[in-house]
Write a protein that holds these residues in place. Structure first.
Motif, PDB file in Angstrom:
ATOM      1  N   LEU A  73     -14.842  -6.155   9.739  1.00 10.72           N
ATOM      2  CA  LEU A  73     -14.036  -6.021   8.519  1.00 10.72           C
ATOM      3  C   LEU A  73     -13.691  -7.345   7.837  1.00 10.72           C
ATOM      4  O   LEU A  73     -13.891  -7.475   6.623  1.00 10.72           O
ATOM      5  CB  LEU A  73     -12.788  -5.202   8.859  1.00 10.72           C
ATOM      6  CG  LEU A  73     -12.013  -4.584   7.710  1.00 10.72           C
ATOM      7  CD1 LEU A  73     -11.424  -3.256   8.158  1.00 10.72           C
ATOM      8  CD2 LEU A  73     -10.905  -5.473   7.242  1.00 10.72           C
ATOM      9  N   TYR A 107     -15.072  -7.842   3.912  1.00 11.84           N
ATOM     10  CA  TYR A 107     -14.131  -7.663   2.813  1.00 11.84           C
ATOM     11  C   TYR A 107     -13.872  -8.961   2.059  1.00 11.84           C
ATOM     12  O   TYR A 107     -13.267  -8.970   1.010  1.00 11.84           O
ATOM     13  CB  TYR A 107     -12.807  -7.075   3.335  1.00 11.84           C
ATOM     14  CG  TYR A 107     -12.859  -5.584   3.535  1.00 11.84           C
ATOM     15  CD1 TYR A 107     -14.079  -4.932   3.660  1.00 11.84           C
ATOM     16  CD2 TYR A 107     -11.709  -4.814   3.577  1.00 11.84           C
ATOM     17  CE1 TYR A 107     -14.141  -3.569   3.845  1.00 11.84           C
ATOM     18  CE2 TYR A 107     -11.762  -3.445   3.758  1.00 11.84           C
ATOM     19  CZ  TYR A 107     -12.981  -2.831   3.891  1.00 11.84           C
ATOM     20  OH  TYR A 107     -13.039  -1.476   4.065  1.00 11.84           O
ATOM     21  N   LYS A 108     -14.335 -10.079   2.633  1.00 10.49           N
ATOM     22  CA  LYS A 108     -14.124 -11.349   1.969  1.00 10.49           C
ATOM     23  C   LYS A 108     -15.184 -11.584   0.890  1.00 10.49           C
ATOM     24  O   LYS A 108     -14.971 -12.345  -0.044  1.00 10.49           O
ATOM     25  CB  LYS A 108     -14.201 -12.469   3.007  1.00 10.49           C
ATOM     26  CG  LYS A 108     -13.521 -13.737   2.607  1.00 10.49           C
ATOM     27  CD  LYS A 108     -13.377 -14.632   3.824  1.00 10.49           C
ATOM     28  CE  LYS A 108     -12.929 -16.013   3.431  1.00 10.49           C
ATOM     29  NZ  LYS A 108     -14.000 -16.853   2.934  1.00 10.49           N
ATOM     30  N   THR A 150     -12.529  -5.504  -3.269  1.00 13.98           N
ATOM     31  CA  THR A 150     -11.797  -5.542  -2.008  1.00 13.98           C
ATOM     32  C   THR A 150     -10.532  -4.694  -2.106  1.00 13.98           C
ATOM     33  O   THR A 150     -10.156  -4.036  -1.139  1.00 13.98           O
ATOM     34  CB  THR A 150     -11.414  -6.981  -1.649  1.00 13.98           C
ATOM     35  OG1 THR A 150     -12.538  -7.803  -1.885  1.00 13.98           O
ATOM     36  CG2 THR A 150     -11.033  -7.086  -0.205  1.00 13.98           C
ATOM     37  N   GLY A 157     -10.009  -1.924   0.505  1.00 12.40           N
ATOM     38  CA  GLY A 157      -8.859  -2.028   1.395  1.00 12.40           C
ATOM     39  C   GLY A 157      -7.921  -0.854   1.245  1.00 12.40           C
ATOM     40  O   GLY A 157      -7.285  -0.423   2.209  1.00 12.40           O
ATOM     41  N   THR A 178     -10.925   2.275   4.533  1.00 14.11           N
ATOM     42  CA  THR A 178     -10.403   2.372   5.889  1.00 14.11           C
ATOM     43  C   THR A 178      -9.472   3.579   6.014  1.00 14.11           C
ATOM     44  O   THR A 178      -9.379   4.179   7.080  1.00 14.11           O
ATOM     45  CB  THR A 178      -9.614   1.114   6.267  1.00 14.11           C
ATOM     46  OG1 THR A 178      -8.619   0.890   5.275  1.00 14.11           O
ATOM     47  CG2 THR A 178     -10.507  -0.101   6.338  1.00 14.11           C
ATOM     48  N   ILE A 206      -6.475  -9.372   4.403  1.00 17.35           N
ATOM     49  CA  ILE A 206      -7.405  -8.513   5.141  1.00 17.35           C
ATOM     50  C   ILE A 206      -6.844  -8.200   6.525  1.00 17.35           C
ATOM     51  O   ILE A 206      -6.887  -7.051   6.981  1.00 17.35           O
ATOM     52  CB  ILE A 206      -8.785  -9.187   5.235  1.00 17.35           C
ATOM     53  CG1 ILE A 206      -9.491  -9.112   3.887  1.00 17.35           C
ATOM     54  CG2 ILE A 206      -9.635  -8.519   6.295  1.00 17.35           C
ATOM     55  CD1 ILE A 206     -10.697 -10.014   3.771  1.00 17.35           C
ATOM     56  N   ILE A 215      -4.413  -5.446   6.435  1.00 19.23           N
ATOM     57  CA  ILE A 215      -4.988  -4.089   6.456  1.00 19.23           C
ATOM     58  C   ILE A 215      -5.074  -3.622   7.898  1.00 19.23           C
ATOM     59  O   ILE A 215      -4.705  -2.495   8.237  1.00 19.23           O
ATOM     60  CB  ILE A 215      -6.419  -4.067   5.870  1.00 19.23           C
ATOM     61  CG1 ILE A 215      -6.459  -4.515   4.425  1.00 19.23           C
ATOM     62  CG2 ILE A 215      -7.024  -2.693   6.006  1.00 19.23           C
ATOM     63  CD1 ILE A 215      -7.873  -4.492   3.863  1.00 19.23           C
ATOM     64  N   LYS A 239      -1.498  -2.051  -0.573  1.00 14.67           N
ATOM     65  CA  LYS A 239      -2.641  -2.908  -0.270  1.00 14.67           C
ATOM     66  C   LYS A 239      -3.471  -3.160  -1.528  1.00 14.67           C
ATOM     67  O   LYS A 239      -3.864  -4.287  -1.802  1.00 14.67           O
ATOM     68  CB  LYS A 239      -3.517  -2.290   0.818  1.00 14.67           C
ATOM     69  CG  LYS A 239      -2.962  -2.441   2.196  1.00 14.67           C
ATOM     70  CD  LYS A 239      -3.047  -3.854   2.714  1.00 14.67           C
ATOM     71  CE  LYS A 239      -1.849  -4.196   3.556  1.00 14.67           C
ATOM     72  NZ  LYS A 239      -1.637  -3.287   4.670  1.00 14.67           N
ATOM     73  N   PHE A 274      -3.990  -6.923  -3.147  1.00 11.10           N
ATOM     74  CA  PHE A 274      -5.298  -7.527  -3.386  1.00 11.10           C
ATOM     75  C   PHE A 274      -5.494  -7.845  -4.863  1.00 11.10           C
ATOM     76  O   PHE A 274      -6.114  -8.861  -5.200  1.00 11.10           O
ATOM     77  CB  PHE A 274      -6.426  -6.626  -2.880  1.00 11.10           C
ATOM     78  CG  PHE A 274      -6.706  -6.825  -1.428  1.00 11.10           C
ATOM     79  CD1 PHE A 274      -7.394  -7.939  -0.998  1.00 11.10           C
ATOM     80  CD2 PHE A 274      -6.263  -5.929  -0.497  1.00 11.10           C
ATOM     81  CE1 PHE A 274      -7.640  -8.151   0.342  1.00 11.10           C
ATOM     82  CE2 PHE A 274      -6.503  -6.119   0.850  1.00 11.10           C
ATOM     83  CZ  PHE A 274      -7.190  -7.234   1.265  1.00 11.10           C
TER      84      PHE A 274
END
Lengths: 112, 493
Positions: B228, B232-233, B240, B244, B248, B300, B303, B336, B340
């Motif tokens: 992950l 996600y980066k 993202t 995020g 998930t 991240i 999360i 979240k 982000f």
């Protein structure tokens, strides 16, 4: 028959897992396709391999093989076909851009 | 029975298909996507209200009665998640209008976006395990497109790993369905649950449930979250945010669903395992959030912490804890996405993701700074905001259920979340003004702040108006506690 099929599926899983753990990207993708083959055969096997007619009503038989897993496998085959073709093109593109197919060199560092 | 149940999935699907034809003109794409998203919010809100008044709604496709056809089931849990999905995705969509750039818009960005929403909503609503697999794949394939779109070296490298992990876990998913089908001979959730209850969940079904746990844990980032942080980066902030907030959470939903509707007969064994996984997730996630010093990574790892925390609610599995898990899940999706989006603006403004190179942003962008502060407080769970109610319910449930150590870990994680969030706030917003580019011109955040402000308002309203939200949450919790309600609604016998 189910036992033989189970062994075949086990071999496919083992080879697939081995290939996924190798360094070359093409071998990894081949490993995922073997894994998918194994899973599809597993689906066919687990639903039972009892002999019966093909699931076509025109055949006028008293018993048929289970049609449901065949539909599930067909669905799963096209999905994994789509994903695999995308994966191959991505690997090609990554090879063009990054100049390597060695997963060790694709690790990445923090300074990017 | 009513076709309303499928509309939240059908609207983004049709929107996505229509957008394909306008790939040359981003302005038309934006209008269609925006209209579709707003319509979807209205429809999902109406769905929630209908479920609230009439109980669980089901739709049997093609008029085939379950278990023979595929049915869509909207209980309150699904309906609330569908509403949250449409709210979050709409905010991300309006943020994307300003931030994503024409190049990506011309290459079907909004199409992928709509199809991710289709897959997520479909996964929430479906009542069939193989259809759940198909919806997962719809969501994942569209997410592959989104993660690699743009084709930078980082994106190519990370999407290779992301796709590999998901291909393997999807293959395992099909295998797990094969085993389950061999044991129970059916695919419909309600019917599987009935048959599992008839045989009282012997060892082989528990094993089967653990295979599902492994698969969904990979998707949800529960303990198996090794893929992950890197993946996600890679994509832009708005992608993202969408991932995020939604991807998930679909894994979490699937774990909660199968362990409350189907495999609830051997909780002493299965829920202890999930408990250990949740504890490890929280600890590892907290370590990551404390260790790193760049904005995306800290968010991240947050999360990951939240995934572990929501799972405490499932592990304890009494009324309060399950209600807390539902409340916290909805809160976490909103917050979240919000964090982000705000983090994305910070990086745009500062020109770097690293905290060491940014500072004093609040002087030029006070709105951004204070919004980030409130969002961070909501994430930590400070009383008037939305994170508090969910945490309180889970902690109360955990203590009354006797899970002291697990609840204590969950509580302690709040402190580390607070530390990691304040690290971003104090280094990024306070101090002397520092920007990566020399003489950085003030960047206009016009149009980007508004969607974030909407999400923040929803989060505050959820916290302040918890009394109004609670009846809905409580109705959702009731179905998770009594699977018979779900089975009766679907099978109607």
């Amino acid at each position: 028959m189910e036992i033989l099929m189970s062994i075949a599926v086990g071999v496919l899983f083992a080879v697939g897992t081995y290939l996924i753990l190798t360094r070359s990207l093409i071998r990894i993708i081949l490993g995922t396709t073997l894994l998918t083959h194994g899973v599809h055969l597993l689906l066919l096997t687990m639903a039972g391999l009892k002999t019966g007619g093909v699931p076509l009503l025109g055949e006028q038989l008293t018993n048929y093989t289970d049609p449901l897993p065949q539909a599930l496998i067909l669905t799963s085959i096209v999905i994994s076909f789509g994903v695999t073709s995308f994966f191959f093109v991505l690997a090609y593109r990554a090879y063009q851009e990054l100049g390597t197919d060695d997963m060790e060199q694709l690790r990445g560092r923090d300074d990017e | 029975m009513s076709n309303l149940v499928v509309l939240p999935m059908l609207i983004p699907l049709l929107t996505g298909i229509i957008i394909i034809f306008f790939y040359r003109t981003p302005s038309i794409q934006r209008i269609i996507a925006g209209a579709g998203a707003l319509l979807n919010i209205a429809v999902s809100a109406y769905l929630v209200q209908r479920v609230y008044n009439e109980g669980i709604l089901t739709l049997n496709f093609g008029g085939w009665m379950p278990p023979f056809g595929i049915s869509f089931v909207a209980d309150m849990f699904s309906a609330l998640l569908v509403l949250t999905t449409s709210l979050v995705s709409t905010a991300c969509l309006f943020y994307a209008f300003k931030s994503i750039g024409e190049e990506k818009e011309r290459h079907h960005f909004y199409v992928f976006f709509q199809f991710v929403v289709v897959g997520v909503v479909g996964s929430f609503l479906t009542g069939d395990i193989f259809n759940l697999f198909v919806c997962f794949e719809v969501m994942l394939i569209a997410s592959y497109g989104m993660i690699v779109l743009g084709g930078t070296k980082l994106q190519l490298r990370e999407s290779l790993k992301y796709i590999l992990v998901n291909v393997v876990s999807s293959a395992l998913f099909v295998g797990a369905v094969a085993y389950l089908y061999a044991i129970v001979g059916t695919l419909n959730f309600a019917h599987i649950s009935q048959r599992v209850a008839e045989v009282g969940q012997p060892g082989i079904l528990t094993v089967s449930s653990l295979v599902f746990l492994v698969i969904f844990s990979v998707k949800a980032g529960l303990f198996l979250f090794f893929w992950l942080p890197g993946s996600y980066k890679a994509p832009p902030a708005v992608v993202t945010a969408l991932f995020g907030a939604l991807l998930t959470k679909v894994g979490i939903y699937a774990i909660i669903r199968i362990y409350t509707i189907i495999f609830y007969h051997d909780q002493a064994f299965t829920h202890t395992i999930i408990g250990w996984m949740a504890a490890a997730t929280i600890v590892l996630g907290a370590l990551g959030a404390v260790a790193y010093r760049d904005v995306p990574r800290i968010l991240i790892y947050n999360i990951v912490i939240a995934v572990g925390f929501i799972m405490i609610g499932l592990v304890v599995a009494n009324q309060q804890a399950l209600e807390g898990a539902i409340f916290y899940l909805i809160h976490d999706m909103i917050v979240k996405a919000l964090l982000f989006l705000l983090g994305g603006m910070m990086i745009t403004v500062a020109g770097t993701p690293r905290l060491a190179e940014m500072g004093g942003i609040i002087k030029r962008y006070p709105a951004l700074g204070w919004m980030f502060f409130i969002a961070a407080m909501a994430l930590v769970g400070v009383p008037p905001l939305s994170g508090f109610v969910g945490k309180l319910l889970i902690v109360q449930g955990g203590f009354s259920g006797g899970w002291y150590w697990l609840t204590a870990i969950g509580l302690a994680s709040s402190l580390l979340i607070l530390y990691s969030m304040m690290k971003i706030f104090m280094n990024g917003f306070w101090g002397e003004e520092k920007y990566a580019a020399e003489d950085a011109e003030p960047v206009s955040l016009k149009g980007m702040l508004a969607p974030a402000a909407c999400l923040l308002t929803i989060s505050i309203l959820m916290g302040v108006g918890a009394e109004w939200v609670y009846p809905y949450i409580s109705q959702a919790g009731e179905v998770l506690l009594n699977p018979q309600l779900y089975i009766d609604a679907v099978l109607k016998e």
